[in-house]
Design a protein around this motif. Structure first.
Motif, PDB file in Angstrom:
ATOM      1  N   LEU A 135      60.281  48.553  29.936  1.00 43.92           N
ATOM      2  CA  LEU A 135      60.199  49.511  28.835  1.00 43.92           C
ATOM      3  C   LEU A 135      60.699  50.873  29.270  1.00 43.92           C
ATOM      4  O   LEU A 135      60.671  51.203  30.456  1.00 43.92           O
ATOM      5  N   ALA A 136      61.087  51.668  28.305  1.00 45.41           N
ATOM      6  CA  ALA A 136      61.368  53.073  28.579  1.00 45.41           C
ATOM      7  C   ALA A 136      60.026  53.767  28.833  1.00 45.41           C
ATOM      8  O   ALA A 136      58.991  53.313  28.341  1.00 45.41           O
ATOM      9  N   PRO A 137      60.005  54.844  29.620  1.00 43.17           N
ATOM     10  CA  PRO A 137      58.729  55.524  29.890  1.00 43.17           C
ATOM     11  C   PRO A 137      57.948  55.904  28.639  1.00 43.17           C
ATOM     12  O   PRO A 137      56.737  55.777  28.602  1.00 43.17           O
ATOM     13  N   THR A 138      58.644  56.350  27.605  1.00 43.83           N
ATOM     14  CA  THR A 138      57.958  56.710  26.368  1.00 43.83           C
ATOM     15  C   THR A 138      57.281  55.496  25.759  1.00 43.83           C
ATOM     16  O   THR A 138      56.139  55.570  25.292  1.00 43.83           O
ATOM     17  N   ALA A 139      57.956  54.369  25.765  1.00 40.23           N
ATOM     18  CA  ALA A 139      57.374  53.134  25.227  1.00 40.23           C
ATOM     19  C   ALA A 139      56.185  52.690  26.082  1.00 40.23           C
ATOM     20  O   ALA A 139      55.191  52.196  25.559  1.00 40.23           O
ATOM     21  N   GLY A 140      56.275  52.883  27.394  1.00 38.56           N
ATOM     22  CA  GLY A 140      55.148  52.538  28.271  1.00 38.56           C
ATOM     23  C   GLY A 140      53.914  53.365  27.941  1.00 38.56           C
ATOM     24  O   GLY A 140      52.800  52.855  27.956  1.00 38.56           O
ATOM     25  N   PHE A 141      54.133  54.628  27.643  1.00 43.89           N
ATOM     26  CA  PHE A 141      53.015  55.493  27.247  1.00 43.89           C
ATOM     27  C   PHE A 141      52.390  55.004  25.950  1.00 43.89           C
ATOM     28  O   PHE A 141      51.187  54.948  25.814  1.00 43.89           O
ATOM     29  N   GLU A 142      53.225  54.628  24.993  1.00 43.11           N
ATOM     30  CA  GLU A 142      52.712  54.151  23.711  1.00 43.11           C
ATOM     31  C   GLU A 142      51.925  52.854  23.873  1.00 43.11           C
ATOM     32  O   GLU A 142      50.915  52.644  23.212  1.00 43.11           O
ATOM     33  N   VAL A 143      52.373  51.967  24.763  1.00 44.63           N
ATOM     34  CA  VAL A 143      51.642  50.723  25.033  1.00 44.63           C
ATOM     35  C   VAL A 143      50.292  51.028  25.665  1.00 44.63           C
ATOM     36  O   VAL A 143      49.276  50.440  25.329  1.00 44.63           O
ATOM     37  N   ALA A 144      50.268  52.002  26.562  1.00 40.65           N
ATOM     38  CA  ALA A 144      49.024  52.356  27.247  1.00 40.65           C
ATOM     39  C   ALA A 144      48.030  53.049  26.335  1.00 40.65           C
ATOM     40  O   ALA A 144      46.821  52.939  26.517  1.00 40.65           O
ATOM     41  N   ALA A 145      48.527  53.753  25.332  1.00 41.81           N
ATOM     42  CA  ALA A 145      47.639  54.518  24.450  1.00 41.81           C
ATOM     43  C   ALA A 145      46.947  53.671  23.488  1.00 41.81           C
ATOM     44  O   ALA A 145      46.544  52.821  23.123  1.00 41.81           O
ATOM     45  N   HIS A 179      39.253  66.380  39.165  1.00 47.00           N
ATOM     46  CA  HIS A 179      39.052  65.047  38.598  1.00 47.00           C
ATOM     47  C   HIS A 179      40.132  64.760  37.553  1.00 47.00           C
ATOM     48  O   HIS A 179      40.676  63.659  37.502  1.00 47.00           O
ATOM     49  N   ALA A 180      40.446  65.742  36.725  1.00 50.15           N
ATOM     50  CA  ALA A 180      41.468  65.551  35.688  1.00 50.15           C
ATOM     51  C   ALA A 180      42.829  65.246  36.306  1.00 50.15           C
ATOM     52  O   ALA A 180      43.557  64.378  35.816  1.00 50.15           O
ATOM     53  N   VAL A 181      43.176  65.931  37.380  1.00 52.70           N
ATOM     54  CA  VAL A 181      44.458  65.690  38.050  1.00 52.70           C
ATOM     55  C   VAL A 181      44.479  64.289  38.643  1.00 52.70           C
ATOM     56  O   VAL A 181      45.472  63.553  38.500  1.00 52.70           O
ATOM     57  N   ASP A 182      43.387  63.883  39.276  1.00 54.09           N
ATOM     58  CA  ASP A 182      43.310  62.539  39.850  1.00 54.09           C
ATOM     59  C   ASP A 182      43.416  61.480  38.759  1.00 54.09           C
ATOM     60  O   ASP A 182      44.105  60.466  38.915  1.00 54.09           O
ATOM     61  N   PHE A 183      42.732  61.693  37.647  1.00 56.09           N
ATOM     62  CA  PHE A 183      42.760  60.743  36.544  1.00 56.09           C
ATOM     63  C   PHE A 183      44.168  60.657  35.960  1.00 56.09           C
ATOM     64  O   PHE A 183      44.659  59.570  35.659  1.00 56.09           O
ATOM     65  N   ARG A 184      44.829  61.789  35.820  1.00 58.00           N
ATOM     66  CA  ARG A 184      46.191  61.812  35.280  1.00 58.00           C
ATOM     67  C   ARG A 184      47.129  61.008  36.165  1.00 58.00           C
ATOM     68  O   ARG A 184      47.985  60.261  35.684  1.00 58.00           O
ATOM     69  N   ALA A 185      46.972  61.124  37.474  1.00 57.17           N
ATOM     70  CA  ALA A 185      47.816  60.364  38.395  1.00 57.17           C
ATOM     71  C   ALA A 185      47.599  58.870  38.205  1.00 57.17           C
ATOM     72  O   ALA A 185      48.560  58.086  38.215  1.00 57.17           O
ATOM     73  N   THR A 186      46.362  58.453  38.003  1.00 59.67           N
ATOM     74  CA  THR A 186      46.052  57.039  37.780  1.00 59.67           C
ATOM     75  C   THR A 186      46.696  56.551  36.487  1.00 59.67           C
ATOM     76  O   THR A 186      47.274  55.454  36.441  1.00 59.67           O
ATOM     77  N   VAL A 187      46.609  57.339  35.440  1.00 58.06           N
ATOM     78  CA  VAL A 187      47.221  56.974  34.154  1.00 58.06           C
ATOM     79  C   VAL A 187      48.735  56.875  34.306  1.00 58.06           C
ATOM     80  O   VAL A 187      49.355  55.923  33.814  1.00 58.06           O
ATOM     81  N   ASP A 188      49.336  57.840  34.988  1.00 65.86           N
ATOM     82  CA  ASP A 188      50.787  57.806  35.193  1.00 65.86           C
ATOM     83  C   ASP A 188      51.209  56.560  35.973  1.00 65.86           C
ATOM     84  O   ASP A 188      52.246  55.957  35.676  1.00 65.86           O
ATOM     85  N   GLN A 189      50.418  56.151  36.956  1.00 66.67           N
ATOM     86  CA  GLN A 189      50.724  54.934  37.710  1.00 66.67           C
ATOM     87  C   GLN A 189      50.633  53.697  36.824  1.00 66.67           C
ATOM     88  O   GLN A 189      51.464  52.791  36.915  1.00 66.67           O
ATOM     89  N   ALA A 190      49.633  53.669  35.943  1.00 69.72           N
ATOM     90  CA  ALA A 190      49.484  52.538  35.030  1.00 69.72           C
ATOM     91  C   ALA A 190      50.672  52.468  34.066  1.00 69.72           C
ATOM     92  O   ALA A 190      51.197  51.382  33.798  1.00 69.72           O
ATOM     93  N   ILE A 191      51.099  53.609  33.553  1.00 72.20           N
ATOM     94  CA  ILE A 191      52.258  53.636  32.661  1.00 72.20           C
ATOM     95  C   ILE A 191      53.497  53.158  33.410  1.00 72.20           C
ATOM     96  O   ILE A 191      54.305  52.385  32.878  1.00 72.20           O
TER      97      ILE A 191
END
Length: 70
Positions: A60-70, A39-51
């Motif tokens: 955005l740069a990937p790091t900035a995308g992560f910060e926006v998502a957080a 489940h954690a791996v599946d959830f991580r993939a979903t988060v990565d797709q959203a970023i």
């Protein structure tokens, strides 16, 4: 493994059978243990797709995308 005891104390323990195979109880316990990491791996993939969608949509740069998502 959790620091204070086994998280599966409520599950019966089953030893390997004499021919080296596992019984149904052991297989059920192992499947339950493996469900959480899957489940954690599946959830991580979903988060990565959203970023990825955020970084593409907002250029955005990937790091900035992560910060926006957080």
């Amino acid at each position: 493994m959790p620091p204070h005891g086994d998280q599966h104390d409520d599950l019966p323990r089953a030893a390997a059978l004499t021919d080296g195979t596992r019984d149904d109880l052991t297989n059920a316990r192992l499947e339950q243990e493996n469900a959480r990491p899957r489940h954690a791996v599946d959830f991580r993939a979903t988060v990565d797709q959203a970023i990825g969608a955020l970084t593409a949509a907002h250029r955005l740069a990937p790091t900035a995308g992560f910060e926006v998502a957080a």
